[in-house]
Design an enzyme around this catalytic site. Structure first.
Site, PDB file in Angstrom:
ATOM      1  N   GLU A 305      44.808  40.756  29.350  1.00 50.48           N
ATOM      2  CA  GLU A 305      45.265  39.433  29.797  1.00 50.48           C
ATOM      3  C   GLU A 305      45.677  38.553  28.616  1.00 50.48           C
ATOM      4  O   GLU A 305      45.293  37.393  28.514  1.00 50.48           O
ATOM      5  CB  GLU A 305      44.167  38.753  30.622  1.00 50.48           C
ATOM      6  CG  GLU A 305      43.809  39.547  31.871  1.00 50.48           C
ATOM      7  CD  GLU A 305      42.836  38.843  32.815  1.00 50.48           C
ATOM      8  OE1 GLU A 305      42.030  38.040  32.338  1.00 50.48           O
ATOM      9  OE2 GLU A 305      42.921  39.119  34.028  1.00 50.48           O
ATOM     10  N   ASP A 378      38.397  43.576  39.994  1.00 53.79           N
ATOM     11  CA  ASP A 378      37.998  42.336  39.323  1.00 53.79           C
ATOM     12  C   ASP A 378      37.049  41.502  40.193  1.00 53.79           C
ATOM     13  O   ASP A 378      37.468  40.471  40.726  1.00 53.79           O
ATOM     14  CB  ASP A 378      39.259  41.522  38.982  1.00 53.79           C
ATOM     15  CG  ASP A 378      38.940  40.320  38.129  1.00 53.79           C
ATOM     16  OD1 ASP A 378      37.810  40.230  37.628  1.00 53.79           O
ATOM     17  OD2 ASP A 378      39.841  39.464  37.949  1.00 53.79           O
ATOM     18  N   GLU A 406      33.844  33.408  41.579  1.00 53.06           N
ATOM     19  CA  GLU A 406      35.287  33.195  41.490  1.00 53.06           C
ATOM     20  C   GLU A 406      36.013  33.606  42.770  1.00 53.06           C
ATOM     21  O   GLU A 406      36.924  32.914  43.226  1.00 53.06           O
ATOM     22  CB  GLU A 406      35.822  33.991  40.292  1.00 53.06           C
ATOM     23  CG  GLU A 406      37.329  33.918  40.127  1.00 53.06           C
ATOM     24  CD  GLU A 406      37.813  34.705  38.913  1.00 53.06           C
ATOM     25  OE1 GLU A 406      36.985  35.269  38.181  1.00 53.06           O
ATOM     26  OE2 GLU A 406      39.044  34.737  38.712  1.00 53.06           O
TER      27      GLU A 406
HETATM   28  O1  GCW Z   1      38.209  37.615  36.812  1.00 51.63           O
HETATM   29  C1  GCW Z   1      39.197  37.423  35.857  1.00 51.63           C
HETATM   30  C2  GCW Z   1      39.312  35.952  35.726  1.00 51.63           C
HETATM   31  C3  GCW Z   1      39.656  35.475  34.339  1.00 51.63           C
HETATM   32  C4  GCW Z   1      38.736  36.180  33.354  1.00 51.63           C
HETATM   33  C5  GCW Z   1      38.972  37.668  33.460  1.00 51.63           C
HETATM   34  C6  GCW Z   1      38.061  38.474  32.546  1.00 51.63           C
HETATM   35  C7  GCW Z   1      37.753  35.347  31.346  1.00 51.63           C
HETATM   36  O2  GCW Z   1      40.243  35.473  36.641  1.00 51.63           O
HETATM   37  O3  GCW Z   1      39.490  34.089  34.326  1.00 51.63           O
HETATM   38  O4  GCW Z   1      38.906  35.702  32.041  1.00 51.63           O
HETATM   39  O5  GCW Z   1      38.707  38.110  34.759  1.00 51.63           O
HETATM   40  O6  GCW Z   1      37.086  38.996  33.047  1.00 51.63           O
HETATM   41  O7  GCW Z   1      38.331  38.589  31.369  1.00 51.63           O
END
Ligand code: GCW
Length: 704
Positions: A305, A378, A406
């Site tokens: 990311e 995720d 989240e």
């Molecule tokens: O779940 C996702 C989130 C990001 C997060 C990423 C990660 C810290 O949307 O905000 O970044 O995973 O785990 O690195």
């Protein structure tokens, strides 16, 4: 005739019983949730009489060397036991039960656990707490207080415990400016700006809360890290925290930005094989250890990311991790995240981490841990377990879960995550290494923290349970999530058996409701863009394909679901053959994973006797009904709980009821726009038009 001692005893019991009635009849205290599960509310009735009759006193035999940890242990025991007697101080009587601390050497890591058992002391009946080190005694004292809080008489307490895994860690996604990524409980609890001079007393309460559930490691900053947190001014701040937390057995770790040598070191590159880069990290590690001799190490999100990493220089994850591991030497650990995926890679996103990491098995240095999220996508409300578990036998793997919600309603309502984590911990990898809990037992487990500056720490009262459950499961994954819920609720809300039964039942079912109203039958990643709040399954036009909900549901007029069988992406092929075989057939797969692995026609017949479409609708409805039921159950608890927290949770549940309907209606409206099917008979109509749902906009949603 009664002996003198008998008379005192009898008297003590009579007085205690009288006081017990007084306490039981007293009005419920106003509570703000700050005390978490460490309220130590006065016992009632017989339990109170028992405790008062026992009149415990804390004894540390002479010769024990004192330590900050031992001082805390004694104070915790004394305060907790007194509070549960409705007193401010312990009172010795001629018959007082000595609680004898038999703690081995002062410094130790608490990993050997403790025992609590009756034992004679100075010729009388006593309760002994024994542990090889002082930290073990601290853990034991919290365990003892928990038992008493649950109403167990002191004389009946016998415990022998040791943590199931060495590293029980919180990962904070807190930024130095006070904003928390995916945080829904206010600002960060860390006041970096005023450190090192000012240590917020909350930092001690935080350490206490963690120690009480066995958490022993904290990464203080976001994995999307700022390089300047490695500068000397931050090392001084971190040292202050480390010193404050050391007596509680908590080691500090830092999330390190891989490109820090460029950003704060003045180097042109951060290539892990470049001697100047290696020397920079070595010097940085030495500088940190000079200030914090027990510094835990670095957590790294690399080449994920948009974060920098070794691949920027054509190096592998192992080369990057090993370079940092060499800088730490045997003083600390590098925790390297396996949460990687690339927009440019057309492979199914859920397969990319496995593809990148399995070939590196055996190449990581001894002091490297690879941290793997519970599922391959995720932190969704439900995912199958990550196929990396069991597939890297020569690498130290650690589990990462998300305590902050989240994708499970954020700060709305109740979603108790114990069942989610237990599901992954208990998943058989099919690779001979046993279930996930066994794979990670030699290493540990990390949870993305849900704390914030809100008075009750977690935004909603019930989210305290997720923090609690994380610690308890990391200590002992074999505990049932229901038992954890019950003990949390008893310490946090009430010991009234009926109320406790209701709360435990609400918690047990709550996560499944969220699964049902957000992503039933294995659907996932259907949330709003960016903030991840609310439904947006219609989003198909983001430049990164794998960020689009429609990448995951693949719905059109003919059907819905992601074909991950051998005919499709073959993500199934990353699982052990026995597991893959169980999931390969849509007729026999656990329905919870159906659309995760299979694409089916809307009218496909399911083993439930319904068509896929009818089953989907039924599950959305079950989710909505489940939340309604929780709200009704909670409503009936008014009067049994303190009014302030009862009202706060009622409001949380009202929000969740609204959101459950919104998820159900918006999702169904969208699916109907594709499949043209009417809702099955009896199903409530969708409240608004698809366009109305699509037009909702939340640029200000928290936690981004
Ligand atoms: O779940 C996702 C989130 C990001 C997060 C990423 C990660 C810290 O949307 O905000 O970044 O995973 O785990 O690195």
């Amino acid at each position: 005739m009664m002996s003198g001692r008998g008379v005192v005893n009898r008297l003590a019991m009579v007085i205690a019983a009288a006081l017990g009635c007084a306490v039981a009849a007293a009005p419920l205290r106003a509570e703000d949730g700050y005390a978490l599960w460490l309220r130590h509310a006065p016992l009632e009735g017989e339990a109170l009489a028992d405790l008062r009759a026992a009149a415990p006193v804390v004894v540390a035999p002479p010769g024990e060397d004192d330590s900050p940890t031992l001082k805390i242990t004694r104070a915790e025991l004394a305060q907790g036991l007194a509070a549960m007697q409705g007193e401010t101080k312990l009172r010795a009587t001629p018959d007082s039960l000595p609680i004898v601390l038999r703690c081995g050497r002062a410094r130790g890591d608490g990993q050997s656990g403790f025992a609590i058992a009756p034992q004679a002391f100075a010729g009388r009946r006593a309760l002994a707490i024994s542990a090889p080190d002082h930290l073990g005694c601290l853990y034991a004292s919290f365990a003892l207080l928990r038992e008493v809080a649950l109403g167990r008489p002191l004389h009946a307490i016998r415990l022998g415990e040791a943590p199931a895994m060495p590293l029980r860690m919180l990962n904070h996604w807190d930024n130095p400016d006070g904003h928390v990524e995916r945080g829904y409980a206010g600002r960060s609890i860390f006041d970096w700006w005023r450190l090192p001079e000012r240590l917020d007393p909350r930092m001690i309460d935080y350490a206490r809360a963690n120690a009480s559930i066995g958490i022993n490691a904290v990464v203080v900053n976001n994995v999307n890290a700022r390089a300047f947190m490695l500068e000397p001014r931050y090392i001084a701040k971190l040292k202050r925290l480390a010193d404050a937390w050391r007596p509680y057995g908590i080691r500090v770790f830092l999330a390190a930005r891989f490109s820090a040598p460029i950003e704060i070191g003045g180097l042109a590159r951060a290539d892990p094989l470049d001697p100047a880069v290696r020397a920079w990290w070595q010097a940085k590690a030495d500088e940190i250890y000079a200030a914090i001799p027990d510094f835990g190490g670095f957590l790294v999100k690399a080449n994920s990311e948009g974060q920098p990493g070794p691949q920027d220089y054509g190096r592998s994850h192992a080369e990057g991790a090993n370079m940092l591991a060499a800088a730490l030497g045997n003083r600390g650990t590098v925790i390297w995240r396996a949460f990687v995926y690339k927009a440019e890679d057309a492979t199914d996103r859920t397969m990319q981490a496995f593809a990148e990491f399995v070939p590196l098995d055996g190449q990581f240095a001894k002091n490297v841990i690879v941290q793997v999220k519970n599922g391959p996508l995720d932190f969704q409300p439900r995912e199958p377990f990550h196929p990396l578990f069991g597939a890297m036998p020569n690498t130290r793997l650690m589990l990462e879960v998300q305590i902050t919600r989240e994708y499970l309603g954020q700060a709305s309502g109740i979603a108790y995550l114990g069942p989610l984590w237990q599901e992954v911990l208990g998943a058989d990898t099919g690779r001979g290494g046993g279930v996930v809990a066994e794979v990670i037992a030699p290493v540990g487990m990390a949870g993305v923290a849900n704390t914030g500056s809100d008075r009750n720490w977690t935004g909603t009262d019930f989210d305290q349970a997720n923090w609690y459950a994380f610690g308890r499961l990391a200590w002992q994954p074999a505990l049932s999530s229901e038992q954890i819920a019950r003990e949390w609720a008893a310490q946090t809300f009430t010991r009234d058996p009926q109320a406790l039964g209701t709360i435990t039942e609400m918690m047990r079912a709550s996560r499944e409701h969220v699964v049902n109203y957000t992503g039933p039958l294995g659907l996932a990643h259907l949330m709003g863009t960016g903030h991840h709040y609310g439904p947006a399954p219609w989003v198909c036009d983001l430049p990164r394909p794998e960020w689009n909900p429609c990448y995951y549901h693949r719905a059109d007029k003919d059907g819905i679901g992601f074909d991950r069988t051998a005919r499709g992406s073959n993500a199934l092929g990353q699982y052990a053959p026995a597991i893959a075989a169980q999931w390969a057939d849509p007729a026999s797969i656990d329905l919870r994973y159906l659309l995760w692995f299979h694409r089916l026609a809307w009218d496909a017949a399911l083993p439930t006797g319904r068509s896929l479409w009818a089953e989907l609708v039924a599950r959305y409805d079950a989710g909505v009904a489940g939340v309604d039921a929780m709200a009704a159950q909670w409503g009936r608890l008014a009067g049994a709980l303190d009014a302030a927290r009862h009202a706060a949770v009622s409001a949380d549940l009202a929000i969740q009821r609204r959101e459950a309907r919104w998820w159900r209606d918006a999702s169904l409206a969208y699916w109907q726009s594709l499949n043209g099917l009417p809702l099955p008979e009896g199903a409530a109509p969708v409240a608004e038009s698809l366009e109305a749902y699509q037009a909702r906009n939340f640029p200000e949603a928290p936690g981004q």
